[in-house]
Structures are given as C-alpha cells and as structure tokens.
Design a protein around this motif. Sequence first.
Motif, PDB file in Angstrom:
ATOM      1  N   ALA A   1      27.938  36.080  31.298  1.00 52.16           N
ATOM      2  CA  ALA A   1      29.108  35.583  31.726  1.00 52.16           C
ATOM      3  C   ALA A   1      29.301  34.516  32.587  1.00 52.16           C
ATOM      4  O   ALA A   1      28.198  33.975  33.000  1.00 52.16           O
ATOM      5  N   VAL A   2      30.388  33.981  32.663  1.00 54.58           N
ATOM      6  CA  VAL A   2      30.842  32.917  33.317  1.00 54.58           C
ATOM      7  C   VAL A   2      32.014  33.283  34.197  1.00 54.58           C
ATOM      8  O   VAL A   2      33.052  33.641  33.614  1.00 54.58           O
ATOM      9  N   TYR A   3      31.904  33.241  35.538  1.00 55.16           N
ATOM     10  CA  TYR A   3      33.255  33.467  36.301  1.00 55.16           C
ATOM     11  C   TYR A   3      33.465  32.130  37.169  1.00 55.16           C
ATOM     12  O   TYR A   3      32.669  31.555  37.734  1.00 55.16           O
ATOM     13  N   ALA A   4      34.761  31.722  36.860  1.00 64.02           N
ATOM     14  CA  ALA A   4      34.974  30.457  37.376  1.00 64.02           C
ATOM     15  C   ALA A   4      36.498  30.347  38.296  1.00 64.02           C
ATOM     16  O   ALA A   4      37.360  31.115  37.590  1.00 64.02           O
ATOM     17  N   GLY A   5      36.312  29.499  39.116  1.00 62.08           N
ATOM     18  CA  GLY A   5      37.842  29.539  39.867  1.00 62.08           C
ATOM     19  C   GLY A   5      38.638  28.431  38.982  1.00 62.08           C
ATOM     20  O   GLY A   5      38.085  27.495  38.264  1.00 62.08           O
ATOM     21  N   ASN A   6      40.039  28.821  38.901  1.00 63.05           N
ATOM     22  CA  ASN A   6      40.965  28.186  38.210  1.00 63.05           C
ATOM     23  C   ASN A   6      40.448  27.865  36.545  1.00 63.05           C
ATOM     24  O   ASN A   6      40.573  26.936  36.068  1.00 63.05           O
ATOM     25  N   ALA A   7      40.144  29.282  36.240  1.00 57.81           N
ATOM     26  CA  ALA A   7      39.469  29.410  34.804  1.00 57.81           C
ATOM     27  C   ALA A   7      40.455  28.889  33.810  1.00 57.81           C
ATOM     28  O   ALA A   7      41.488  29.405  34.118  1.00 57.81           O
ATOM     29  N   ARG A   8      40.228  28.171  32.888  1.00 53.28           N
ATOM     30  CA  ARG A   8      41.104  28.056  31.568  1.00 53.28           C
ATOM     31  C   ARG A   8      41.365  29.542  30.810  1.00 53.28           C
ATOM     32  O   ARG A   8      40.317  30.240  30.903  1.00 53.28           O
ATOM     33  N   LEU A   9      42.293  29.471  30.060  1.00 59.68           N
ATOM     34  CA  LEU A   9      42.082  30.635  28.962  1.00 59.68           C
ATOM     35  C   LEU A   9      41.961  30.532  27.746  1.00 59.68           C
ATOM     36  O   LEU A   9      42.392  29.442  26.886  1.00 59.68           O
ATOM     37  N   LEU A  10      40.685  30.703  27.744  1.00 62.08           N
ATOM     38  CA  LEU A  10      40.035  30.568  26.204  1.00 62.08           C
ATOM     39  C   LEU A  10      39.707  32.154  25.412  1.00 62.08           C
ATOM     40  O   LEU A  10      38.939  32.708  25.847  1.00 62.08           O
ATOM     41  N   GLU A  11      40.862  32.274  24.651  1.00 62.83           N
ATOM     42  CA  GLU A  11      40.782  33.443  24.042  1.00 62.83           C
ATOM     43  C   GLU A  11      39.600  33.823  23.079  1.00 62.83           C
ATOM     44  O   GLU A  11      39.167  35.022  22.941  1.00 62.83           O
ATOM     45  N   ASP A  12      38.916  32.910  22.762  1.00 54.64           N
ATOM     46  CA  ASP A  12      37.841  32.975  21.919  1.00 54.64           C
ATOM     47  C   ASP A  12      36.549  33.368  22.598  1.00 54.64           C
ATOM     48  O   ASP A  12      35.579  33.417  21.679  1.00 54.64           O
ATOM     49  N   TYR A  13      36.633  33.033  23.703  1.00 52.28           N
ATOM     50  CA  TYR A  13      35.484  33.325  24.672  1.00 52.28           C
ATOM     51  C   TYR A  13      35.563  34.406  25.811  1.00 52.28           C
ATOM     52  O   TYR A  13      35.754  34.036  26.593  1.00 52.28           O
ATOM     53  N   PRO A  14      35.255  35.636  25.351  1.00 49.29           N
ATOM     54  CA  PRO A  14      35.496  36.633  26.341  1.00 49.29           C
ATOM     55  C   PRO A  14      34.542  36.473  27.444  1.00 49.29           C
ATOM     56  O   PRO A  14      34.811  37.332  28.505  1.00 49.29           O
ATOM     57  N   LYS A  15      33.594  35.723  27.495  1.00 47.88           N
ATOM     58  CA  LYS A  15      32.531  35.724  28.479  1.00 47.88           C
ATOM     59  C   LYS A  15      33.361  35.064  29.636  1.00 47.88           C
ATOM     60  O   LYS A  15      32.718  35.150  30.851  1.00 47.88           O
ATOM     61  N   LEU A  16      34.363  34.205  29.677  1.00 47.20           N
ATOM     62  CA  LEU A  16      34.771  33.577  30.637  1.00 47.20           C
ATOM     63  C   LEU A  16      35.838  34.414  31.438  1.00 47.20           C
ATOM     64  O   LEU A  16      36.896  34.891  30.859  1.00 47.20           O
ATOM     65  N   HIS A  17      35.643  34.513  32.782  1.00 45.98           N
ATOM     66  CA  HIS A  17      36.616  35.129  33.603  1.00 45.98           C
ATOM     67  C   HIS A  17      37.200  34.496  34.743  1.00 45.98           C
ATOM     68  O   HIS A  17      36.169  33.552  35.478  1.00 45.98           O
ATOM     69  N   PRO A  18      38.279  34.495  35.402  1.00 47.98           N
ATOM     70  CA  PRO A  18      38.620  33.712  36.461  1.00 47.98           C
ATOM     71  C   PRO A  18      38.464  34.437  37.990  1.00 47.98           C
ATOM     72  O   PRO A  18      38.144  35.577  37.927  1.00 47.98           O
ATOM     73  N   LEU A  19      38.105  33.621  38.875  1.00 49.71           N
ATOM     74  CA  LEU A  19      37.813  33.937  40.140  1.00 49.71           C
ATOM     75  C   LEU A  19      39.028  33.457  41.143  1.00 49.71           C
ATOM     76  O   LEU A  19      39.933  32.619  40.813  1.00 49.71           O
ATOM     77  N   PRO A  20      39.239  34.340  42.129  1.00 51.94           N
ATOM     78  CA  PRO A  20      40.269  34.109  42.946  1.00 51.94           C
ATOM     79  C   PRO A  20      40.051  33.051  43.821  1.00 51.94           C
ATOM     80  O   PRO A  20      38.930  33.022  44.402  1.00 51.94           O
ATOM     81  N   ILE A  21      40.956  32.204  44.302  1.00 45.20           N
ATOM     82  CA  ILE A  21      40.578  31.060  45.372  1.00 45.20           C
ATOM     83  C   ILE A  21      40.578  31.691  46.858  1.00 45.20           C
ATOM     84  O   ILE A  21      40.087  31.214  47.522  1.00 45.20           O
ATOM     85  N   GLY A  22      41.367  32.636  47.079  1.00 45.32           N
ATOM     86  CA  GLY A  22      41.147  33.344  48.252  1.00 45.32           C
ATOM     87  C   GLY A  22      41.700  32.588  49.228  1.00 45.32           C
ATOM     88  O   GLY A  22      42.740  31.829  48.993  1.00 45.32           O
ATOM     89  N   MET A  23      41.240  32.722  50.717  1.00 41.97           N
ATOM     90  CA  MET A  23      41.726  32.033  51.615  1.00 41.97           C
ATOM     91  C   MET A  23      41.603  30.777  52.246  1.00 41.97           C
ATOM     92  O   MET A  23      40.552  30.087  51.296  1.00 41.97           O
ATOM     93  N   LYS A  24      42.070  30.102  52.801  1.00 39.57           N
ATOM     94  CA  LYS A  24      42.135  28.817  53.052  1.00 39.57           C
ATOM     95  C   LYS A  24      40.740  28.587  53.862  1.00 39.57           C
ATOM     96  O   LYS A  24      40.673  29.024  54.927  1.00 39.57           O
ATOM     97  N   TRP A  25      39.851  27.792  53.327  1.00 39.71           N
ATOM     98  CA  TRP A  25      38.425  27.758  54.086  1.00 39.71           C
ATOM     99  C   TRP A  25      37.597  26.511  53.520  1.00 39.71           C
ATOM    100  O   TRP A  25      37.799  26.243  52.279  1.00 39.71           O
TER     101      TRP A  25
END
Length: 815
Positions: free
Chosen positions: A599-623
Amino acid sequence: MMGMKTSKIVFIILCLSTALFNLYQARNGIAIVKSSPTFSGNHGILVIPAKDFKDTGHNAVDNSSLLDVTPPAVNGGHGGTNSGIDIASDNDATKATDPDSVAELSRTTDTSEEQVEVKVVANEPTSIQKQQRTVIQLGNHSNIPTPDRRIGPNGEKNYVHDPKWLLKNPRPFKLPPDEAQELCYAPGNGTEGVNGLPDVLNIRNHIEASKASRDVKLFCAVYTYSGGVKWTNAISETWGRKCDGLLFSSDYHSNETGHMLLKSNSRRGFSYKGMIQRLRTMMAYIYDNFLDDYDFFHFCGDDVFIMVENLKEFLASDKVREWDEVPDQYLFAGFWLRVQGGKPGDFYLGGGSGYTMSRKALKAYVEGPLQTCQTTKEGAAEDLIFTQCARNLTDKFIYTADSSGAHRYHQSPAWNHFYGVHVKLSLAHMQQPPISIPQHFGKHEYTSNSSVTFHRHYRPLELRRLELLLYKDLDQECKEIFPLETHVKSIATGLNFPIGFPQNLTFGRFHKAEASDLERGRPFITQDCWADMVDNRRTFLLRPVEAGMPSMERLQNWIRSRPHPITLVINNQHDLSWPNDLSNKTNYELIMNETNLHAVYAGNARLLEDYPKLHPLPIGMKWNWRSTKLFSENKVQLTAMYANNTSTTPEEVEALFRSKGRTPTVYYRHMMNSNRRTRKYIRDTPALQAVRHTIYPILNSTAKTTLRMPGKLELPEYYLELKKHRFLISPPGNGLDTHSTWEALLAGCIPILPKSALDPIFEDLPVWLVENWEDVTDENVNKKVEELTAPDKKYKWEKLFVHYWEQEIYRGLSG
C-alpha cells in the motif's frame, strides 16, 4: 630687470622655505611622498612615519600603495564609485547613486574562459576620484581593536595563532557513530539527493583528471563561534586540511578545535548582526600577520564546503594571473548576486559561498576602504557592505564562471543550489544590460565541473558526506556499517547502495524514545508522527522534494529487492499532491503495479480509481517538520495549546460535538489568498476553483442569516469560536488538505469544504462536502445540522489521533 630680480628672490625664498619645512619633518620622524604627476585631478600628499620606509614586507612604501588610484577614463567615462550604491556615508549602506549615473559594459565576445572580462562602471563627475589609499601602521586600523586587546589562551597580549596548526596536527576523517549509517547511504540517497549526485560525481571526475596547476598558497578564513564546534570539526576532517593556512575566527580559544578568540568592536558581539565588524577585524588581523605568506585568501562561514583543489586551480589559472597583473585592478571573486531593489548592473559578491581575494587585493582593501568606508556600520550583510567598499578601489570584478558559462561559486548545497529564487533572479539579472552575459538555466549546465564552493548546509554530516562522495571509496569507508553482501547494484548510478532505506531522512532528537510525547505532538496528527510510525522493515517514510527522494525507477528497483511486501508512507511539508505529475502515468505506475508493494499512504493523495493501493493521509495540526532551528516553534508549548483548546481523546471530541451551547451558525475565519495561483492539485469543481477571498461575498448572499465573521483572532480566541459555531468554512489553500479542517474536527466543529480526491479520508466523520459554495445557504445549513448531528449518528473520532493511523498503515501486513 627689476621684475626678474624680484622673481628670483621669490623663487629662492620658496626653495629655502621648502628646505626648512622638510628639515622640520625629518627631525620629527616624518617623510613626504608626492602623488604621481601623470594623473589629473585632486592629488593629495601622503604623510607617513619615516621608519616605515625600512619595511621590506607588505607595509613597504611603493608607488602602488601611495599613488592616487583613480584609473584613466575608459570609453569616455571617468573613474567612479560603486555602481548603484553610494558608500560615502557610514550610516547608509543602500543609498542609491545619482540617477544620472550610466552603467557601461566592456566585454569581449570570445567564449574562451581566459578572455571573458566584465566591467560595470558608473559615470561620475570628473572631480570625484578613486579613494586614495593610506599606508598604515600594523595593528592601527579604523574601528578595529588594537593587537594588545587580542588576548591569547594563556593571557598573553598581541596573540597570533599558528595558521598551520592543522597541517602540523591533521585531524583524521572519521564516521561519527551517530552519523555513520546516514553517511553510508547509497549515492543519491544521501543529503546530496538524486538532483545533486550527477554534479558531485562530475566534480569528483574533474578533481581526479585535471592536470592544471594548483601551485598557489591559499589562506582559508572561517567565521564561526563556540556553538559551531561540530561544524569546524567537520571542516578540519575534510577540506580544511587542504588549506595552506587556516583561521577559525571565534568567540573563544581552543587548542583542540583550533578556534581563536578574535573580538571586533561590534556592539552586537559575536551575533549574526555583528558580521560586518567581524569580517573587518578578520581582514585586518590577516593583513597584519600573514599577508606576505599567502597568495590568496578566502573568507566564508562554517557551513561551507570548499573543493580546495578546484579553487587553487582557478586561482593558479592564466585568467586570474593576468587579471591581477593589471594596474588598479584587483581580484575580488565570488558569485554575483543581484542587489534587491537596485539598478540594472548592481550586484554584490554573495557571502554564502564566500569570496576570494588576492594578496594585492587584500592589501589594497585594508589600506584603503577598510580605513574609511562604512567603518562603524553594524549588521549581518557583510557581503553587501564589503562589495560596496571594494567598489571604492575598482569597478571591475572578475567573472568566475568557467569557459562553458557554468558557475563555480554556489550559494546553496549540491542538491538544491540552483533552485533558490535569489540565484535564478541573479542569473536573469546577468543576462540583462549592462552586464549582458548569457546564462544557463538548466541545473546541471549551470554547475561547473570545477565548482569551488557549496553553501548553506544544515548539518555537519553534509560536509562529511561530500568528502566521502568526492574523495573516498564509499564501500571501503562503510564496510563496517553496511557489509558488502547487503548491497544491491543501483541501475541509476552503477554504484552500490544498502538495502533497507530508500531515502535518507533526519529525525534529530525528536526520534521516537529520544523525545517525550509532548515534543512529538502526541496524541495529535502532526508532520512528525509519520516518522515515528514506520519501522523501516515493513513500513518506510518518503518525503518528496527533500534530499534523497529516489526516482521512480530507483524506487521500483528497491521495492523489488525487499524480502516481503511493504507499505510506503509519503508525506511532505510542501503542500504537494502525490503523484505530483498525473500527465506521466508511467511515472507512478512503475511502483503502483509492483506486487511487492502492499500500500501507499500519501498526504494530499491524488484520486486514482484504478489504483486501490493508494490511500490519503490527513495533514493534521500545524506543525514544522522535525524543526530544531533557532527561533523555531516550541513543540511542548504547541502540543499543550492544542490539548488545552481542543480534545485529546475520542470521548472528548464527542462531548464537544454534542455540546448544547453550539449555535447553528457558519464561522468564516480570516484567511490568506494562498490558493490564488496554486497548481498543486486538480481544481475540477467550482468550489475548488474559487479563490478564497471570493467565497465570503457568495456566502454573505446565500447564508446571510447564519454566516459569522469575527475577523482576525489570536489562536485561543480562534479555538473558542470553533467550539461556539456548528460549522467552519475550510477551503483548500496552496495544498488540497488544510489544518483548519482537522482543527475544527478536534473542536467538535463541522468543516465545510469542496469535494476532492481527499473525500475517502472523511468517511465516518462529520464533514459537509460541496460542489459549489452557492450550496451553502441558510436553508441547507439548518438541514445539515439536523442530518449530521442526529442522535443515531456514530463517528470514528479515533481517526483524528495518531493511534488510529499507527494501526492503519500496518493493516494487512504480515508481522
């Protein structure tokens, strides 16, 4: 007849008067030297102690040091002061010259390195002459401490350090235990990155292959302080050993580290704001004690790496020799940074990479501008002031690019020295009149194989890393860190790199057990939390744009080398979506189709419908990512502020969300227009296309009754508003995800934001997603309150905290 007799009598009286005056001067130990009669204009008489005529060294009296140095008119012009900067006042470093000044250019068109000559001249009235140099007594300089105030480590006055201390006691190169593993990363995976590696290897090849003369004596003068010992130790183990003389100008003495206490008269002491006076003091000290012993002098800070072989090669070249042989022309060498807000042709020698001068130039500078120009000026811009004052001597500065036009002096490290805005603006400035020199705007074309300096390194480790790549056998040096059998061949470079670490990242003291939960931001989601989650066995962190981010080809090769499926966590603090280039599908398909990638977990992830391995991560708090720099945020205080003003557990969030005190209102916070021109995500809906400042007028029309805009607030008041209102307007900024979305959720407030590729991350959370900001009406506000706050609605509040994501990124992976 009478007239002739009177003239003779007057002539005799004048002669006798002159003789008597000279006799008086001689008896008082004073000699008179007249200026050359070949120059026109205001020529003075220099008066010096007669005893100094016996000096056979750098203080000896000769025509070059006593004559007026105004050059003859060139191309109809006159000798002038600095182009675009007035140096007449000690209190104004940036006053512009007369607006009628005209910049002129004299440049040969031959592309040969030896024949490139650039001269920027500002026309001035004929009565203004070049600054007249004075012959000075050693140790007697304007606004510089006298030698008796220079106290040695044992209390001795007039202390002078041994410039050959490092040559006599060389410090061996070593891999510090806390740096060893990182120093031994694969070429391209270290701090040089894939962007810097080709340039570093080209420089290495040049150093090894060049047969050009390097027969000059070089003195390296480094300004530092007691907090820079780790830096100067790295210099001593690397390039410092190759200087013929070395000075670590510091705020304390140490025989072990080579630091020498060298005080200036700056009111700012040894702080950054005291740099102008510190540099003046260093120049005077070297002039007084070492001028005749060395051919050239380089001044720089302790975060610089010098390729000494290349610097000596440049200084030994015919180009430099011929330049320095021209009367009234001096070698002041460095990178030409444009003067911000200056006129065309205004530049200064960037102090980041340092600047180099010949013995002749240093002598003339100390005897002239150092005594009269900006002598009491305070501040950090020592490079700007130095260049301003050098223009009192000459309007010509040697162009330091090589014969291909590639530059030698660099303001930043190997991996990003070309990307700085100030560098690109300076290159564009050089292309424009009156300089008009064509420039390379491709990174590798811009970087000379005979480069002499890189600057702005963030850790001493980077200096040792360059030493390894430029001069050492990486495998041999690192064989005890990574045995050869654990290496795999790199397709990209043909060099070996260790299995296990796709990118070199810095954790500092915030890494895992070395820091408290408060320092790491727990339990909140921050930029730092992802580094704490990965185990570098099944999960690995990558940070695009930063040093060592591998190409997709290298990453694919590395993924295949893993003995089991792995998960990548991709995050950065540059607001970039990932993949950052959807037009090149092959780029991300290289890894997304790999069976060894779980799997790939990415901040600001693109929407790639053909690639279910890609998941978005939250940006969270300012840091700020792992920031330990001076004036950076206090991590403990920041975590405490979030804890005191929001929630630290799912139960607390639920309580805030169900609070009876909330009003069915929409909070519109003060926002910057940071999404005005961003291209870091796909803006495919009206809500995403809207610039932030256009949203309020829309809502003020559609939701006039429920909209609230308190104005700009301090953080505690901002969090109070989040706990008061039911909704928060949270449009994207420069990046697709925003901190305000997660701040609102932690305060039990419902964010309103555009539909986007991030939608999957908000499943099981109370979020109002809109196609168009016109959808936010008073009627819809009331409907959404009922819908999202229904008693039977259950939310996954744990998604707001680190623990949930620690489990998520390992989901489906074998132990």
